[in-house]
Enzyme design. Structure first.
Site, PDB file in Angstrom:
ATOM      1  N   THR A 218      35.818  -1.362  27.686  1.00  0.00           N
ATOM      2  CA  THR A 218      35.224  -0.318  28.314  1.00  0.00           C
ATOM      3  C   THR A 218      35.775   0.824  28.253  1.00  0.00           C
ATOM      4  O   THR A 218      37.314   0.767  28.589  1.00  0.00           O
ATOM      5  CB  THR A 218      34.497  -0.438  29.683  1.00  0.00           C
ATOM      6  OG1 THR A 218      33.727  -1.633  29.596  1.00  0.00           O
ATOM      7  CG2 THR A 218      33.767   0.664  30.330  1.00  0.00           C
ATOM      8  N   ARG A 246      21.339  -8.633  29.786  1.00  0.00           N
ATOM      9  CA  ARG A 246      22.387  -8.471  30.666  1.00  0.00           C
ATOM     10  C   ARG A 246      23.011  -7.184  30.398  1.00  0.00           C
ATOM     11  O   ARG A 246      23.345  -6.500  29.609  1.00  0.00           O
ATOM     12  CB  ARG A 246      23.535  -9.523  30.439  1.00  0.00           C
ATOM     13  CG  ARG A 246      24.621  -9.409  31.392  1.00  0.00           C
ATOM     14  CD  ARG A 246      25.924  -8.533  31.031  1.00  0.00           C
ATOM     15  NE  ARG A 246      27.113  -8.411  31.911  1.00  0.00           N
ATOM     16  CZ  ARG A 246      27.942  -7.758  31.756  1.00  0.00           C
ATOM     17  NH1 ARG A 246      28.010  -6.825  30.779  1.00  0.00           N
ATOM     18  NH2 ARG A 246      28.705  -7.648  32.742  1.00  0.00           N
ATOM     19  N   VAL A 247      22.834  -6.577  31.741  1.00  0.00           N
ATOM     20  CA  VAL A 247      23.692  -5.185  32.101  1.00  0.00           C
ATOM     21  C   VAL A 247      24.712  -5.261  33.033  1.00  0.00           C
ATOM     22  O   VAL A 247      24.457  -5.899  34.103  1.00  0.00           O
ATOM     23  CB  VAL A 247      22.534  -4.089  32.547  1.00  0.00           C
ATOM     24  CG1 VAL A 247      23.236  -2.695  32.626  1.00  0.00           C
ATOM     25  CG2 VAL A 247      21.434  -3.835  31.328  1.00  0.00           C
ATOM     26  N   GLY A 248      25.843  -4.486  32.725  1.00  0.00           N
ATOM     27  CA  GLY A 248      26.835  -4.728  33.453  1.00  0.00           C
ATOM     28  C   GLY A 248      27.082  -3.649  34.561  1.00  0.00           C
ATOM     29  O   GLY A 248      25.928  -2.917  34.750  1.00  0.00           O
ATOM     30  N   ASP A 249      28.263  -3.097  34.808  1.00  0.00           N
ATOM     31  CA  ASP A 249      28.133  -2.137  36.123  1.00  0.00           C
ATOM     32  C   ASP A 249      28.477  -0.625  35.592  1.00  0.00           C
ATOM     33  O   ASP A 249      28.090   0.401  36.347  1.00  0.00           O
ATOM     34  CB  ASP A 249      29.700  -2.318  36.809  1.00  0.00           C
ATOM     35  CG  ASP A 249      30.857  -2.577  35.827  1.00  0.00           C
ATOM     36  OD1 ASP A 249      30.943  -3.016  34.917  1.00  0.00           O
ATOM     37  OD2 ASP A 249      31.614  -1.761  36.367  1.00  0.00           O
ATOM     38  N   GLY A 270      35.995  -3.919  33.803  1.00  0.00           N
ATOM     39  CA  GLY A 270      36.299  -5.324  34.285  1.00  0.00           C
ATOM     40  C   GLY A 270      35.150  -6.099  34.301  1.00  0.00           C
ATOM     41  O   GLY A 270      33.968  -5.718  33.534  1.00  0.00           O
ATOM     42  N   GLY A 272      31.773  -7.062  35.120  1.00  0.00           N
ATOM     43  CA  GLY A 272      31.084  -6.184  35.506  1.00  0.00           C
ATOM     44  C   GLY A 272      30.082  -6.723  36.678  1.00  0.00           C
ATOM     45  O   GLY A 272      29.575  -5.999  37.894  1.00  0.00           O
TER      46      GLY A 272
HETATM   47  N1  ASP Z   1      32.617  -3.513  32.823  1.00  0.00           N
HETATM   48  C1  ASP Z   1      32.044  -3.997  31.651  1.00  0.00           C
HETATM   49  C2  ASP Z   1      30.752  -4.793  31.934  1.00  0.00           C
HETATM   50  O1  ASP Z   1      30.872  -5.629  32.675  1.00  0.00           O
HETATM   51  C3  ASP Z   1      32.926  -4.524  30.540  1.00  0.00           C
HETATM   52  C4  ASP Z   1      34.305  -3.913  30.362  1.00  0.00           C
HETATM   53  O2  ASP Z   1      34.875  -3.334  31.300  1.00  0.00           O
HETATM   54  O3  ASP Z   1      34.663  -3.918  29.425  1.00  0.00           O
HETATM   55  O4  ASP Z   1      29.960  -4.666  31.147  1.00  0.00           O
END
Ligand code: ASP
Length: 352
Positions: A218, A246-249, A270, A272
């Site tokens: 990210t 799925r959607v992360g943070d 990180g 997410g």
């Molecule tokens: N935080 C991102 C997610 O969980 C992944 C990343 O940091 O590369 O989607």
């Protein structure tokens, strides 16, 4: 070579500074701009890196810093600077955002991004988009040209197209390295499923620590501009082998992205799911606002203690309203760079 001179200067310089924070306090009335960026945290070890690869990453971070800082130096806004810096990394296939995004279980690329204005608390985000070349620009359009904060999927794509944002064929996002990573993760996942005697519980890949892509790529940027305004931006392809929408943070305001002139601007990278559960970025801001904690203390508490306590991992970059920066991470490394109030550029990759 120039970059190695720069990097070694950085290493020497930083060993005197401590691990995750560098203080450069602005005076109360004039604000010298500060820009901090990241290109993801993860199992980034010097022994696994070739000099060519290291240089490519450093060059990529440098290009993003230069682009964003030129805007800040000319008196431009922190919002413009973080968007510009993130865009440079979205266009660079080395990072897991825009071109170079990781693949979903189905072999598609689904991108998430968010931006936030610390002055007004306005925010914009897009999630699960497959055809927007620069999701961060679409997130900004959501913030500035709609009454909403977050748009997802085809609706977000339609909105972006209507606002003249570049739309590409999904094949634009293909990179061989990410494709191979998906095959690897899928293979590991099916082996794990067999070992579990056919239990379907483990068939998510994403949820099993041993099956996760060990690198989060990210990208993000946070900035303080000459007017004293803070902004944060984050963009990602999410996690390899993600599925079911799925959607992360990253696009969740308060989790992976947050900015508030009263406290700080933060962009996370990180695993997410843990950043969402911890409401990572907003919790740090709250500890500063309501508990009078320093940025360093609040960021370290969350990343070095609370996150590992839940068995999550990752890192973040942050700048506070005085221009202090923090970059804690509990992984082996984090691609990161910054230009502090004295105009010095530093690029770092490993823990050191
Ligand atoms: N935080 C991102 C997610 O969980 C992944 C990343 O940091 O590369 O989607």
């Amino acid at each position: 070579m120039k970059i190695f001179i720069l990097l070694s200067t950085v290493l020497i310089f930083n060993s005197a500074l401590g691990q995750s924070q560098y203080n450069m306090t602005n005076s109360a009335h004039t604000h010298k701009p500060v820009l901090v960026i990241h290109g993801g945290a993860g199992t980034i070890l010097k022994k696994n890196m070739t000099p060519e690869k290291e240089k490519a990453y450093s060059d990529g971070l440098k290009a993003a810093l230069e682009k964003g800082y030129a805007i800040l130096k000319a008196g431009g806004s922190s919002l413009d600077a973080v968007e510009a810096a993130v865009k440079v990394m979205e266009d660079n296939p080395l990072f897991n955002a825009g071109k170079g995004a990781v693949f979903t279980h189905e072999g598609t690329n689904e991108l998430d991004a968010a931006i936030m204005d610390g002055k007004t608390l306005a925010a914009g985000a897009v999630a699960g988009v497959k055809t927007i070349r620069n999701p961060i620009t679409a997130a900004r359009a959501v913030m500035e040209h709609s009454p909403h904060v977050m748009m997802v999927g085809s609706g977000a794509e339609q909105f972006a197209a209507q606002h003249g944002i570049t739309i590409v064929d999904p094949s634009y996002f293909y990179t061989e390295e990410r494709w191979k990573a998906l095959q690897r993760v899928k293979k590991e996942d099916s082996l794990k499923t067999e070992l579990d005697h056919g239990s379907k519980k483990s068939n998510s890949g994403l949820l099993q620590p041993e099956n996760r892509d060990s690198k989060y790529g990210t990208v993000g940027a946070v900035a303080l501009d000459q007017h004293g305004d803070l902004a944060a931006a984050t963009s990602t392809g999410g996690m390899t082998n993600k599925r079911w929408g799925r959607v992360g943070d990253a696009p969740i305001i308060g989790a992976g992205t947050y900015a508030n002139n009263a406290t700080c601007a933060i962009s996370c990278t990180g695993w997410g799911e843990f950043f969402i559960r911890l409401v990572m970025a907003k919790t740090i801001s709250d500890r500063m606002e309501f508990g009078q904690w320093s940025l360093q203390k609040a960021a370290d508490e969350m990343i070095m203690k609370r996150l590992p306590a839940l068995k999550g991992d990752g890192g973040l970059i942050a700048v506070d309203k005085q221009g202090n920066i923090a970059m804690p991470f509990c992984t082996e490394g984090m691609y990161r760079g910054y230009i502090t109030a004295d105009g010095k550029m530093e690029i770092r990759i490993y823990k050191e």
